[in-house]
Write a protein that holds these residues in place. Structure first.
Motif, PDB file in Angstrom:
ATOM      1  N   LYS A 105     -17.232  46.443 -20.743  1.00  0.00           N
ATOM      2  CA  LYS A 105     -15.951  46.463 -20.128  1.00  0.00           C
ATOM      3  C   LYS A 105     -15.344  47.895 -19.977  1.00  0.00           C
ATOM      4  O   LYS A 105     -14.081  47.851 -20.305  1.00  0.00           O
ATOM      5  N   THR A 145     -27.693  48.235 -26.769  1.00  0.00           N
ATOM      6  CA  THR A 145     -27.367  46.830 -26.559  1.00  0.00           C
ATOM      7  C   THR A 145     -26.581  46.084 -27.756  1.00  0.00           C
ATOM      8  O   THR A 145     -25.578  45.329 -27.524  1.00  0.00           O
ATOM      9  N   LEU A 146     -27.003  46.094 -28.922  1.00  0.00           N
ATOM     10  CA  LEU A 146     -26.373  45.726 -30.177  1.00  0.00           C
ATOM     11  C   LEU A 146     -24.699  46.365 -30.288  1.00  0.00           C
ATOM     12  O   LEU A 146     -23.847  45.322 -30.323  1.00  0.00           O
ATOM     13  N   ARG A 162     -26.032  41.767 -12.377  1.00  0.00           N
ATOM     14  CA  ARG A 162     -25.827  40.643 -13.454  1.00  0.00           C
ATOM     15  C   ARG A 162     -25.815  39.368 -12.650  1.00  0.00           C
ATOM     16  O   ARG A 162     -26.246  38.339 -13.233  1.00  0.00           O
ATOM     17  N   LEU A 207     -21.023  46.164 -19.396  1.00  0.00           N
ATOM     18  CA  LEU A 207     -20.980  45.018 -20.534  1.00  0.00           C
ATOM     19  C   LEU A 207     -20.026  45.597 -21.512  1.00  0.00           C
ATOM     20  O   LEU A 207     -19.675  44.426 -22.190  1.00  0.00           O
ATOM     21  N   MET A 219     -32.027  43.167 -15.852  1.00  0.00           N
ATOM     22  CA  MET A 219     -30.842  43.531 -15.088  1.00  0.00           C
ATOM     23  C   MET A 219     -30.764  45.015 -14.681  1.00  0.00           C
ATOM     24  O   MET A 219     -30.507  45.598 -13.737  1.00  0.00           O
ATOM     25  N   LEU A 259     -31.152  41.441 -19.983  1.00  0.00           N
ATOM     26  CA  LEU A 259     -30.881  42.787 -19.714  1.00  0.00           C
ATOM     27  C   LEU A 259     -31.968  43.688 -19.281  1.00  0.00           C
ATOM     28  O   LEU A 259     -31.481  44.680 -18.330  1.00  0.00           O
ATOM     29  N   SER A 305     -22.891  47.018 -27.643  1.00  0.00           N
ATOM     30  CA  SER A 305     -22.286  46.557 -26.710  1.00  0.00           C
ATOM     31  C   SER A 305     -21.944  45.137 -26.863  1.00  0.00           C
ATOM     32  O   SER A 305     -21.005  44.530 -26.477  1.00  0.00           O
ATOM     33  N   PHE A 306     -22.976  44.325 -27.433  1.00  0.00           N
ATOM     34  CA  PHE A 306     -22.653  42.784 -27.690  1.00  0.00           C
ATOM     35  C   PHE A 306     -22.127  42.686 -28.736  1.00  0.00           C
ATOM     36  O   PHE A 306     -21.020  41.685 -28.824  1.00  0.00           O
TER      37      PHE A 306
END
Lengths: 430, 264
Positions: A39, A167-168, A222, A37, A231, A228, A170-171
């Protein structure tokens, strides 16, 4: 039967190997979701290759294969590779892909060099060290399981507790920083966890193919979900399946490296996901296209019946395929299929090679004709297009306008009487 | 014309920011009154986004300082909210609208802990405020650009801050969404919040904001909209580029020169 012998798990050695393989592949699959996520797939590859010199150096320095010491060495060179990639990217004009290419090959080259030196060094302990290249699940010993297992469990616990923060960042890294999260520390932790996941995985998968275990499960998972947590669970399951399989192969053919097999299995799972996943999969998209094509054919046929009805001032005349094709050229097979479908659906009725509108069919055909003419009018009025330029566009748009959009167009055009070609726009009679 | 206010909610002093040693903002001095709806206006490359990123501590300052509520940012983070540009994130991320809005609660929730029921209710309420109550469980990639922008706004609302910095909240949204968003921003300021918005449409700026910053690599003007929107000041902001300033910046970059001597 080898199969039952293996899957009954009665042999404790088999249990070690299976549990070890699963733990390793699951760890990398879970941690790999964040790598994917963010990349950072290529960075994962660089790290995987860069742990090899660390493993070799640890062995050279201590002369034994203590898993903990090998782990530490691997962690140091793996971490160093990430640091170097970042350093090169920020301090030189080289872009990240070049930096990764350089670091990966230099570290791996040194690793191979050291490995060769060790193999010719005559230390009896060295046998099996080369299995770190392509992995050998069968060589997982109880003490390996304890050390690598411990690291794996720490990883999973780390991901569990910092799930929200990882998560945060990453986003939306900027937002994370703006609300005062210690982004640098969290990133360092996530990077360390990634390196550790790679390090634990190398015994089953090997350094060369380890990046695949990081990225492929996440990429495949995905396709199946937008959530998530789910996933990660799906990725973990896919990882586990490939891990068990790798252990089984290793048991059947002890001289075979397991990494390539594990990667083959996870790749098969990924290919199946890309092909068959709902909505995003290749087949789902193909199905959607075929459905659209059918809808276009059917609506064009109904429109054709309507136009012929307008001309003859009788909407319920039965018509043959030839008379339909006189007015509008279509592929005959498509027309036949469409007529059969529309008869099935109750929009047309058939008597001896002749078809005619049902009441519902007429309403539908009229609507398509209406949308076509409304859209032509809309284009001439609002986009100032010439009346002879609007037909082709309307041919497609007539199939996708929703009733809500139709109401809006009608309102804007003030319920017009005729289209730009002075054809009457047909409205429903109430 | 830079009007300074007493008891400012935001004070920026001698702020210079450089990217790769090339200064993009020079010596900005400004103060903002509490409760204002402020627009940061200027041409492309004027440093509008850079200014709010610098205020939020997201990029290093070459010189100067920023005070919010008279304090350093770290002391008052709970009262400050930041809305990044919509394009700055990957909307294909596996998350629902509600998940993203919940991120606004993370600093209240604290490390290690999961969002509580109360946080979820706040998030749902914020989605309702931006008119997306029916989209809570929608995957964010399936939202339109305007809806994504509103999700970001809802996330900011969920922070329940006192001052909001928003980077181009009207970029790529349709007219109806723009009207809805400005309505929400107005309601926020009438209930005592301060909102600072990066904006690039001059026409709507006059009606949207009651305080305006005109920016073009330096602060041209800061003050109430009616005083700042003059032909001369707009000309100064948008008219002729300051070629010498730009050239010096290029030179600093090329020669690897520090923009402040003590920050080599």
């Amino acid at each position: 039967m080898k199969f039952f012998e293996f899957f009954s798990f009665t042999d404790p050695n088999i249990r070690y190997v299976v549990v070890g393989s699963i733990l390793m592949t699951v760890c990398s699959a879970v941690v790999g979701c964040f790598t994917f996520l963010r990349k950072r797939a290529l960075i994962g590859d660089a790290v995987a290759h860069s742990v090899l010199p660390g493993v070799c150096l640890s062995f050279l320095l201590t002369g034994e294969k203590n898993p903990f010491i090998l782990l530490i060495g691997a962690f140091i060179t793996g971490g160093l590779s990430i640091f170097l990639v970042e350093y090169i990217t920020t301090k030189t004009k080289l872009k990240e892909d070049s930096a990764i290419g350089i670091v990966l090959s230099v570290f791996f080259g040194i690793g191979i060099l050291l490995l060769t030196a060790i193999q010719h060094g005559g230390n009896a302990n060295q046998s099996g060290l080369d299995s770190f290249l392509f992995g050998k699940a069968a060589s997982i010993l109880p003490e390996d399981l304890y050390s690598f297992g411990l690291v794996g469990i720490i990883l999973l616990i780390g991901v569990f507790f910092f799930f929200k923060e990882f998560t945060l960042i990453s986003f939306d890294r900027n937002f994370a920083e703006a609300i005062g999260l210690p982004v640098k520390i969290l990133e360092f932790m996530l990077t360390s966890i990634t390196v550790l996941a790679v390090v634990t995985g190398i015994q089953a998968v090997g350094v060369v193919l380890m990046a695949a275990m990081l990225i492929t499960p996440a990429a495949a998972a995905r396709y199946w979900t937008h959530n998530l947590t789910i996933m990660m669970l799906v990725a973990a399951m896919m990882g586990a399946v490939s891990g068990i399989f790798g252990a089984y192969i290793s048991y059947l053919a002890p001289s075979m490296p397991t990494g390539p097999w594990i990667v083959m299995v996870i790749s098969m799972i990924a290919i199946v996901s890309f092909a068959f996943a709902p909505v995003k999969g290749v087949f789902a998209r193909l199905r959607k296209q075929i459905k659209n094509q059918k809808q276009i054919t059917d609506e064009n046929i109904l429109k054709l019946f309507f136009q012929l009805g307008e001309k003859d001032q009788d909407f319920f005349t039965a018509r043959s395929i030839t008379s339909l094709l006189e007015r509008r050229s279509m592929r005959k097979d498509l027309l036949k299929n469409g007529l059969a479908r529309l008869t099935d659906q109750g929009f047309l009725s058939k008597t001896k090679d002749h078809w005619k509108f049902t009441e519902a069919g007429k309403v539908k055909g009229q609507r398509v004709a209406r949308l076509h003419r409304l859209w032509e009018l809309y284009l001439t009025q609002y986009l100032q297009l010439a009346p002879d330029h609007v037909h082709d566009d309307a041919e497609t748009i007539e199939h996708i306008i929703t009733p809500e959009l139709e109401a809006k167009i009608l309102e804007q055009l003030k319920y017009p009487e005729v289209d730009p070609h002075d054809t009457k726009i047909p409205y429903k009679d109430f | 014309m830079i009007i300074q206010v007493p008891n400012p909610i935001l004070e920026v002093h001698d702020l210079t920011v450089a990217y790769h040693r090339k200064p993009v903002l020079w010596g900005v001095d400004l103060t903002l009154p509490a409760g204002s709806l402020t627009g940061i206006i200027g041409p492309n490359g004027a440093g509008k986004s850079t200014l709010i990123k610098a205020i939020m501590g997201l990029i290093p300052l070459s010189s100067g300082f920023v005070k919010l509520f008279g304090k350093d940012l770290d002391e008052v983070r709970q009262k400050v909210s930041y809305v990044p540009q919509r394009e700055s994130v990957d909307w294909d991320f596996p998350a629902s609208a509600l998940d993203v809005v919940l991120m606004g609660r993370y600093s209240q929730i604290g490390l290690f802990k999961r969002p509580r029921k109360a946080d979820k209710e706040v998030a749902v309420e914020c989605l309702r405020k931006v008119g997306l109550q029916n989209f809570a469980n929608r995957q964010i990639s399936q939202l339109s650009g305007g809806q994504q922008q509103r999700v970001f706004l809802a996330r900011a609302l969920a922070q329940d801050a006192d001052i909001y910095f928003m980077d181009e909240p009207f970029a790529g949204v349709d007219a109806a969404t723009e009207a809805a968003i400005i309505e929400i921003l107005r309601n926020m300021t009438t209930s005592g919040k301060t909102v600072v918005v990066v904006h690039h449409d001059l026409q709507s700026a006059v009606t949207y904001f009651n305080w305006v910053l005109l920016l073009n690599m330096r602060l041209v003007a800061s003050g109430p909209t009616e005083k700042v929107f003059t032909q001369d000041l707009l000309q100064e902001t948008y008219g002729g580029k300051l070629t010498v300033l730009a050239k010096v910046g290029d030179l600093l970059e090329k020669q690897q020169f520090p923009s402040r001597e003590d920050k080599a």
